[in-house]
Scaffold this motif. Structure first.
Motif, short mmCIF file in Angstrom:
data_model
loop_
_atom_site.label_atom_id
_atom_site.label_comp_id
_atom_site.label_asym_id
_atom_site.label_seq_id
_atom_site.Cartn_x
_atom_site.Cartn_y
_atom_site.Cartn_z
N HIS A 67 0.99 -1.32 0.10
CA HIS A 67 -0.10 -0.24 0.60
C HIS A 67 1.07 1.34 -0.03
O HIS A 67 2.15 1.45 0.66
N ALA A 68 0.56 2.55 -0.48
CA ALA A 68 1.30 3.46 -0.53
C ALA A 68 1.55 4.11 0.44
O ALA A 68 2.65 5.11 0.63
N LEU A 103 -6.81 -0.77 -8.08
CA LEU A 103 -7.31 -0.21 -6.63
C LEU A 103 -8.40 -0.31 -6.32
O LEU A 103 -9.59 -0.12 -7.10
N GLN A 107 -9.76 3.31 -2.46
CA GLN A 107 -8.43 2.78 -2.32
C GLN A 107 -7.98 4.09 -3.61
O GLN A 107 -7.21 5.12 -3.62
N ARG A 108 -8.98 4.03 -4.51
CA ARG A 108 -9.05 5.12 -5.45
C ARG A 108 -9.00 6.80 -4.61
O ARG A 108 -8.31 7.75 -4.90
N SER A 111 -5.85 7.92 -2.70
CA SER A 111 -5.11 8.04 -3.28
C SER A 111 -4.93 9.37 -4.08
O SER A 111 -4.30 10.30 -4.29
N THR A 114 -3.16 11.13 -0.72
CA THR A 114 -1.50 10.91 -0.81
C THR A 114 -1.23 10.54 -1.76
O THR A 114 0.20 10.67 -1.23
N THR A 116 0.03 8.53 -5.56
CA THR A 116 0.45 6.92 -5.75
C THR A 116 2.03 7.04 -5.49
O THR A 116 2.89 7.76 -5.39
#
Length: 224
Positions: A67-68, A103, A107-108, A111, A114, A116
């Motif tokens: 995970h990022a 994702l 999660q998209r 992101s 955060t 990618t």
């Protein structure tokens, strides 16, 4: 000042936004466990300077999962330090870009806040539990949060577990990671049971407060 906290002798926790990275000072240099969010690798460098160390002292970077928020600084720190990257074989293809994992909708959305992670080669892929190339560390495959999630056990101070997101720290000391963030909640529960069968005194997490005494007992209480 960067938020750096010594958990046990030579093990330091670095706050990088809402996630932690961990620095372990060894006889040969520094081992980094996870790297935090994309674009925040400078916080690891600042933490090292507080410890009178530098990026070049990092000899190995142990990745708990893909995970990022855990691999966001991996590419930059590998370039700057020349450190070897260690990850489980089931998450490595996502980390190095050979087989990205799509994702989820959540999660998209995350992101967009955060960022990618940049893809980066993995130097050592783990396929079995036990000792790894980094002295003092052993690996425990703890799938569920991701298929290749791995926790690391350090042979120091009665045992220090780097749980990543296999669990998190909360008011009761140890709590389950949110099911919504796990690929397979049933396997995540099995992984908690595997960790509860180990012996360790301290546990640190990707998210939440470390437990510095009787940590394995907290896992046993959680699954009881």
């Amino acid at each position: 000042m960067v938020g750096v906290r010594e958990i046990v002798d030579g093990v330091f926790e670095v706050n990088i936004g809402f996630v932690h990275a961990h620095l372990v000072v060894t006889d040969d240099g520094v081992v980094l466990v996870d790297t935090g969010l994309p674009g925040r690798s400078g916080r690891v460098g600042a933490a090292l300077r507080e410890l009178r160390r530098e990026i070049g002292d990092i000899t190995a970077i142990l990745v708990t999962h893909r995970h990022a928020d855990h691999v966001g600084g991996l590419a930059a720190l590998r370039r700057e330090s020349g450190a070897r990257v260690v990850a489980h074989e089931r998450d490595a293809p996502s980390i190095d870009g050979t087989r990205p994992v799509p994702l989820t909708r959540l999660q998209r959305f995350i992101s967009t806040v955060t960022g990618t992670a940049e893809v980066v080669p993995v130097d050592e892929t783990l396929s079995a539990d036990g000792a790894i190339s980094v002295p003092g560390f052993s690996a425990v495959h703890t799938p569920g949060h991701t298929d290749g999630h791995v926790s690391y056990l350090l042979d120091r101070a009665g045992g220090v577990l780097f749980a990543g997101d296999a669990a998190s720290g909360g008011r009761r000391g140890v709590q389950r990671s949110p099911k919504i963030m796990s690929d397979d909640p049933a396997r995540a529960e099995e992984s908690l049971r595997r960790l509860a069968a180990l012996d360790f005194e301290t546990v640190v997490f990707g998210h939440g407060t470390a437990v510095t005494a009787g940590a394995a007992d907290r896992f046993r209480a959680l699954i009881a």
